[in-house]
Design a protein around this motif. Structure first.
Motif, PDB file in Angstrom:
ATOM      1  N   GLN A 197     -12.164 -24.419 -19.708  1.00 26.03           N
ATOM      2  CA  GLN A 197     -11.926 -23.321 -18.775  1.00 26.03           C
ATOM      3  C   GLN A 197     -13.098 -23.180 -17.807  1.00 26.03           C
ATOM      4  O   GLN A 197     -14.253 -23.417 -18.166  1.00 26.03           O
ATOM      5  N   LEU A 198     -12.779 -22.782 -16.578  1.00 21.65           N
ATOM      6  CA  LEU A 198     -13.806 -22.682 -15.542  1.00 21.65           C
ATOM      7  C   LEU A 198     -13.424 -21.577 -14.560  1.00 21.65           C
ATOM      8  O   LEU A 198     -12.264 -21.457 -14.169  1.00 21.65           O
ATOM      9  N   ILE A 199     -14.406 -20.741 -14.192  1.00 23.67           N
ATOM     10  CA  ILE A 199     -14.209 -19.691 -13.194  1.00 23.67           C
ATOM     11  C   ILE A 199     -15.220 -19.871 -12.070  1.00 23.67           C
ATOM     12  O   ILE A 199     -16.405 -20.106 -12.321  1.00 23.67           O
ATOM     13  N   LEU A 200     -14.746 -19.757 -10.840  1.00 24.37           N
ATOM     14  CA  LEU A 200     -15.613 -19.763  -9.663  1.00 24.37           C
ATOM     15  C   LEU A 200     -15.330 -18.512  -8.846  1.00 24.37           C
ATOM     16  O   LEU A 200     -14.172 -18.224  -8.522  1.00 24.37           O
ATOM     17  N   ARG A 201     -16.372 -17.757  -8.538  1.00 16.13           N
ATOM     18  CA  ARG A 201     -16.232 -16.571  -7.686  1.00 16.13           C
ATOM     19  C   ARG A 201     -16.869 -16.888  -6.334  1.00 16.13           C
ATOM     20  O   ARG A 201     -18.054 -17.209  -6.250  1.00 16.13           O
ATOM     21  N   VAL A 202     -16.067 -16.809  -5.277  1.00 16.85           N
ATOM     22  CA  VAL A 202     -16.503 -17.240  -3.941  1.00 16.85           C
ATOM     23  C   VAL A 202     -16.465 -16.057  -2.975  1.00 16.85           C
ATOM     24  O   VAL A 202     -15.389 -15.597  -2.585  1.00 16.85           O
ATOM     25  N   PRO A 203     -17.633 -15.542  -2.571  1.00 15.57           N
ATOM     26  CA  PRO A 203     -17.664 -14.450  -1.596  1.00 15.57           C
ATOM     27  C   PRO A 203     -17.705 -14.981  -0.165  1.00 15.57           C
ATOM     28  O   PRO A 203     -18.247 -16.059   0.094  1.00 15.57           O
ATOM     29  N   PHE A 204     -17.126 -14.219   0.755  1.00  8.69           N
ATOM     30  CA  PHE A 204     -17.162 -14.557   2.169  1.00  8.69           C
ATOM     31  C   PHE A 204     -18.130 -13.629   2.901  1.00  8.69           C
ATOM     32  O   PHE A 204     -18.458 -12.547   2.414  1.00  8.69           O
ATOM     33  N   TYR A 259     -15.566 -22.968   5.714  1.00 11.71           N
ATOM     34  CA  TYR A 259     -16.813 -23.367   5.052  1.00 11.71           C
ATOM     35  C   TYR A 259     -18.009 -22.545   5.521  1.00 11.71           C
ATOM     36  O   TYR A 259     -18.809 -22.057   4.708  1.00 11.71           O
ATOM     37  N   LYS A 260     -18.149 -22.368   6.822  1.00 20.85           N
ATOM     38  CA  LYS A 260     -19.309 -21.649   7.361  1.00 20.85           C
ATOM     39  C   LYS A 260     -19.257 -20.152   7.082  1.00 20.85           C
ATOM     40  O   LYS A 260     -20.247 -19.452   7.230  1.00 20.85           O
ATOM     41  N   GLN A 261     -18.081 -19.658   6.689  1.00 18.40           N
ATOM     42  CA  GLN A 261     -17.945 -18.234   6.405  1.00 18.40           C
ATOM     43  C   GLN A 261     -18.049 -17.916   4.910  1.00 18.40           C
ATOM     44  O   GLN A 261     -17.860 -16.774   4.500  1.00 18.40           O
ATOM     45  N   ILE A 262     -18.378 -18.916   4.106  1.00 15.69           N
ATOM     46  CA  ILE A 262     -18.588 -18.700   2.671  1.00 15.69           C
ATOM     47  C   ILE A 262     -20.062 -18.373   2.436  1.00 15.69           C
ATOM     48  O   ILE A 262     -20.952 -19.033   2.967  1.00 15.69           O
ATOM     49  N   ASP A 263     -20.312 -17.337   1.651  1.00 21.63           N
ATOM     50  CA  ASP A 263     -21.679 -16.953   1.283  1.00 21.63           C
ATOM     51  C   ASP A 263     -22.121 -17.855   0.131  1.00 21.63           C
ATOM     52  O   ASP A 263     -22.089 -17.467  -1.040  1.00 21.63           O
ATOM     53  N   ARG A 264     -22.524 -19.068   0.471  1.00 19.76           N
ATOM     54  CA  ARG A 264     -22.781 -20.100  -0.542  1.00 19.76           C
ATOM     55  C   ARG A 264     -23.870 -19.695  -1.534  1.00 19.76           C
ATOM     56  O   ARG A 264     -23.811 -20.062  -2.713  1.00 19.76           O
ATOM     57  N   ALA A 265     -24.862 -18.947  -1.088  1.00 19.95           N
ATOM     58  CA  ALA A 265     -25.965 -18.558  -1.968  1.00 19.95           C
ATOM     59  C   ALA A 265     -25.496 -17.667  -3.113  1.00 19.95           C
ATOM     60  O   ALA A 265     -26.167 -17.570  -4.147  1.00 19.95           O
ATOM     61  N   HIS A 266     -24.353 -16.989  -2.939  1.00 22.99           N
ATOM     62  CA  HIS A 266     -23.872 -16.060  -3.961  1.00 22.99           C
ATOM     63  C   HIS A 266     -22.581 -16.523  -4.635  1.00 22.99           C
ATOM     64  O   HIS A 266     -21.909 -15.722  -5.287  1.00 22.99           O
ATOM     65  N   VAL A 267     -22.235 -17.806  -4.480  1.00 16.08           N
ATOM     66  CA  VAL A 267     -21.119 -18.361  -5.242  1.00 16.08           C
ATOM     67  C   VAL A 267     -21.547 -18.448  -6.713  1.00 16.08           C
ATOM     68  O   VAL A 267     -22.626 -18.938  -7.029  1.00 16.08           O
ATOM     69  N   VAL A 268     -20.699 -17.950  -7.611  1.00 11.59           N
ATOM     70  CA  VAL A 268     -21.034 -17.903  -9.036  1.00 11.59           C
ATOM     71  C   VAL A 268     -20.005 -18.703  -9.823  1.00 11.59           C
ATOM     72  O   VAL A 268     -18.805 -18.614  -9.558  1.00 11.59           O
ATOM     73  N   ALA A 269     -20.485 -19.480 -10.787  1.00  4.86           N
ATOM     74  CA  ALA A 269     -19.606 -20.238 -11.680  1.00  4.86           C
ATOM     75  C   ALA A 269     -19.846 -19.804 -13.117  1.00  4.86           C
ATOM     76  O   ALA A 269     -20.994 -19.614 -13.534  1.00  4.86           O
TER      77      ALA A 269
END
Length: 209
Positions: free
Chosen positions: A72-79, A31-41
């Motif tokens: 349909q749903l897409i989530l892009r999760v950067p670390f 959780y702490k290593q996810i770049d939450r500000a740049h998560v895109v849906a």
């Protein structure tokens, strides 16, 4: 502080292991290593980071992400660094709003609905209905040196929308190595490369007095 599990007694006693588990969860929770500000849906009624929650909030159903125009749903999760992924954590639903499947794409930073159908996922799972957080073990060899994960829900189990409450990841994290190519070049510089430059405009440098 000692941990004593051998005694019964007080009904209000809270086991310290259980308390730690409820707050922190798995020790390799990313959780702490996810770049939450740049998560895109994409195709979402809300922001992607809504479902990126601390482990202690995994069962919170007040906040969730739901697909918009269809199911349909897409989530892009950067670390924030390089990740070796061990498992995906997912809480979705309820009922027919549960996704039929979840597809994972490793390091696909530009994938969207236009081309996702033509790409083979790095790994795919069927999603059972239920109220608990499901843990989906990935093939670790396929998820090494990961900087981002794209999570694709191709369809619901009957509803017009797909709903996700919680999305988490387990694994090992390390810092990104900056500019490795430049470092290697400087370490292996060849002095012969510099001898070709004799002076300005192809002329010969005059020796200094």
């Amino acid at each position: 502080m000692s941990h004593d599990h051998g005694h019964g007694g007080c009904g209000d006693h809270i086991d310290e292991h259980e308390l730690s588990w409820n707050v922190l969860g798995y020790q390799d929770n990313l959780y702490k290593q996810i770049d939450r500000a740049h998560v895109v849906a994409f195709n979402a009624n809300g922001q992607g980071r809504t479902v990126i929650k601390p482990w202690s909030e995994r069962n919170d159903e007040a906040s969730y992400l739901e697909s918009d125009a269809d199911d349909q749903l897409i989530l892009r999760v950067p670390f924030t660094g390089s990740v070796k992924l061990r498992a995906l954590l997912l809480k979705a639903g309820p009922g027919d709003k549960t996704p039929l499947k979840v597809s994972l794409f490793a390091n696909e930073n530009n994938i969207d609905f236009d081309d996702i159908a033509d790409k083979a996922p790095t790994q795919e799972f069927d999603v059972p209905q239920g109220r608990d957080v499901g843990e989906y073990q990935v093939r670790a060899a396929k998820f090494v040196n990961i900087s981002s994960i794209t999570v694709f829900f191709p369809a619901s189990q009957g509803a017009e929308e797909t709903r996700v409450y919680y999305l988490g990841f387990l694994g090992q994290w390390s810092e990104k190595k900056e500019d490795p190519v430049i470092t290697v070049y400087e370490a292996q510089a060849n002095p012969a490369d510099h001898e070709k430059i004799q002076g300005m405009m192809g002329g010969t440098q005059m020796p200094q007095p």
